[in-house]
Scaffold this motif. Sequence first.
Motif, PDB file in Angstrom:
ATOM      1  N   LYS A 201      54.923  28.496 -49.258  1.00 59.09           N
ATOM      2  CA  LYS A 201      54.865  27.047 -49.439  1.00 59.09           C
ATOM      3  C   LYS A 201      55.492  26.297 -48.274  1.00 59.09           C
ATOM      4  O   LYS A 201      56.055  25.226 -48.443  1.00 59.09           O
ATOM      5  CB  LYS A 201      55.547  26.646 -50.752  1.00 59.09           C
ATOM      6  N   ILE A 202      55.403  26.872 -47.077  1.00 59.19           N
ATOM      7  CA  ILE A 202      55.979  26.197 -45.908  1.00 59.19           C
ATOM      8  C   ILE A 202      54.911  25.894 -44.865  1.00 59.19           C
ATOM      9  O   ILE A 202      55.216  25.698 -43.686  1.00 59.19           O
ATOM     10  CB  ILE A 202      57.136  27.005 -45.295  1.00 59.19           C
ATOM     11  N   GLY A 203      53.657  25.855 -45.292  1.00 54.80           N
ATOM     12  CA  GLY A 203      52.583  25.413 -44.412  1.00 54.80           C
ATOM     13  C   GLY A 203      52.176  26.388 -43.327  1.00 54.80           C
ATOM     14  O   GLY A 203      51.603  25.975 -42.311  1.00 54.80           O
ATOM     15  N   LEU A 204      52.427  27.670 -43.515  1.00 54.28           N
ATOM     16  CA  LEU A 204      52.056  28.640 -42.479  1.00 54.28           C
ATOM     17  C   LEU A 204      50.554  28.661 -42.239  1.00 54.28           C
ATOM     18  O   LEU A 204      50.095  28.918 -41.120  1.00 54.28           O
ATOM     19  CB  LEU A 204      52.555  30.031 -42.857  1.00 54.28           C
ATOM     20  N   ASP A 205      49.779  28.369 -43.295  1.00 50.26           N
ATOM     21  CA  ASP A 205      48.324  28.328 -43.136  1.00 50.26           C
ATOM     22  C   ASP A 205      47.888  27.183 -42.232  1.00 50.26           C
ATOM     23  O   ASP A 205      46.847  27.246 -41.589  1.00 50.26           O
ATOM     24  CB  ASP A 205      47.654  28.192 -44.509  1.00 50.26           C
ATOM     25  N   LYS A 206      48.712  26.123 -42.167  1.00 49.36           N
ATOM     26  CA  LYS A 206      48.360  24.961 -41.335  1.00 49.36           C
ATOM     27  C   LYS A 206      48.446  25.279 -39.846  1.00 49.36           C
ATOM     28  O   LYS A 206      47.831  24.602 -39.021  1.00 49.36           O
ATOM     29  CB  LYS A 206      49.313  23.789 -41.643  1.00 49.36           C
ATOM     30  N   VAL A 207      49.261  26.288 -39.511  1.00 46.67           N
ATOM     31  CA  VAL A 207      49.408  26.636 -38.094  1.00 46.67           C
ATOM     32  C   VAL A 207      48.880  28.032 -37.778  1.00 46.67           C
ATOM     33  O   VAL A 207      49.001  28.504 -36.647  1.00 46.67           O
ATOM     34  CB  VAL A 207      50.893  26.521 -37.656  1.00 46.67           C
ATOM     35  N   GLY A 208      48.307  28.699 -38.781  1.00 49.82           N
ATOM     36  CA  GLY A 208      47.643  29.972 -38.540  1.00 49.82           C
ATOM     37  C   GLY A 208      48.539  31.198 -38.498  1.00 49.82           C
ATOM     38  O   GLY A 208      48.133  32.236 -37.973  1.00 49.82           O
ATOM     39  N   VAL A 209      49.756  31.111 -39.065  1.00 50.81           N
ATOM     40  CA  VAL A 209      50.639  32.277 -39.077  1.00 50.81           C
ATOM     41  C   VAL A 209      50.169  33.252 -40.158  1.00 50.81           C
ATOM     42  O   VAL A 209      50.012  32.881 -41.323  1.00 50.81           O
ATOM     43  CB  VAL A 209      52.103  31.872 -39.340  1.00 50.81           C
ATOM     44  N   ASN A 210      49.950  34.491 -39.772  1.00 52.35           N
ATOM     45  CA  ASN A 210      49.514  35.514 -40.724  1.00 52.35           C
ATOM     46  C   ASN A 210      50.661  35.959 -41.614  1.00 52.35           C
ATOM     47  O   ASN A 210      51.796  36.110 -41.142  1.00 52.35           O
ATOM     48  CB  ASN A 210      48.967  36.743 -39.984  1.00 52.35           C
TER      49      ASN A 210
END
Length: 561
Positions: A363-372
Amino acid sequence: MKQAVLSSSGSRVNGEALKLQEGQRKAAAETFWPVVSAREKQTEDHERTLKAHKEVENPQKTMEVNGLMPLPDSYDYDLIVIGGGSGGLAAAKEAAKYEKKVMVLDFVTPTPQGNSWGLGGTCVNVGCIPKKLMHQAALLGQALQDSRKFGWQFTEEVKHNWMTMTESVQNYIGSLNWGYRVALRDKKVTYENAYGEFVGPHTIKATNKKGVEKLYTAEKFIIATGERPRYLGIPGDKEYCISSDDLFSLPYCPGRTLVVGASYVALECAGFLAGLGLDVTVMVRSILLRGFDQDMANRIGEYMKEHGVNFIREFVPIKVERVEEGTPGILKVTAKSTTGNQIIEVEYDTVLLAIGRDPCTRKIGLDKVGVNINEKTGKIPVNDEEQTNVPYIYAVGDILQDKLELTPVAIQAGRLLVRRLYAGATTKCDYLNVPTTVFTPLEYGACGYSEETAVEKFGEENIEVYHSHFWPLEWTVPSRDNNKCYAKIICNIQDNERVIGFHVLGPNAGEVTQGFAAAIKCGLTKEQLDSTVGIHPICAEVFTTLSVTKRSGRNTAVSGC
């Protein structure tokens, strides 16, 4: 969830925006020294925080409101650290040494019971520190019993006061929280008690407990958000059960306690609660201390059983109900056998869940910056330099995939990472031969391979296991626990009998293991151990006199020190 953000060079903005930023800095300075409470009720504030950061749909607009419109290649901070635990704080303070602009974002999501805490992460607030102190409280109880044999006479009734202990422990933790804030201020690290979430490249949104949002940019980020206890997902678990996040500041004695789980957290908590004189039962799904040497794990279980801890084996809870209100009240636990269809119902005052921990990464937005991330576990894969698949984002600590979940490991990894980033260093964190200790009633120290892993990796014919029981001199006068302490080393026959596994079960196991860990790093062999003169009469002396191999089948019992 602990979060931290470090600051870098400021953006070029218009005069009006600069005034706004200056006002924000003054406000931050004025509010830097709030009173730190050991127990905060933040559930409502947290709900506002989550609502606020979900509602932001236009990061650009928010940046305009904050007066933080960076131009390309210009960032607010050199480094933002998300998470104010051991690894995050170590990295932030290290970066400040190199005159980098650093910010730490830290936010603790309250437990289902409403508990929260201050800066410092799991270890300081709800992990290593309170656990070891309460373990010490239990050891003192045993020492009182032993003392009579050493001539100490006391006639008054000896009993334990839960509230005195928790208040003392929490006061100490509060002082640590305050010390961390002072250290960040002294090193000119910007700290915000806010929830950090990536919203775009090099951009993070910080939402405080009042729902106020700010956007910050940084050249680099370190994720150090740690883990939180897992729940069972059964009726009544979050409503009525507690976790280790609640236990150490529990405002009442837990009374008859059911500990669910067989992790080191489960056995440590069960151990000190029993040592304080409470009725404790551990419900185990399968094996004890998965991932640790099973020979040692089973010895721990037997010792705890002999010292009054009850075990319910091969059962899992399927429902928890409140039978009677109160603090603690009475809970009914319905459990099912893992090997059949048997159902049991048991009643306890408190149910403590210690079934594992999950990374705070979803829930820290990793998908928004593409972190796997590993979708199954939530862990973050990194390379040997703690770098994620996104080059400007790094991660340290318990959230890393296939790495050790230990406070000193996170600290060392954080510091070494920053030195590589800003000081031209090349040293990487060494995750091999890391020592650790489980603070069960009989402490367990380990370094290197477990016996099972050594057999699997090198082959049973290529390892030699030397072992012995021992009896601490301090335990001989009270005549207790003879042949319960145990030592063994695992040697690689093909490598000059180099020590590849070290295991000790006994008092002060951590103190014993620390020194031997350094020797193992240096390539310690059995011959070198044999040629080392022991200190008499101490527990660690046993490692200089090991002569019996497991392969021989000879008896290892001892009759004296």
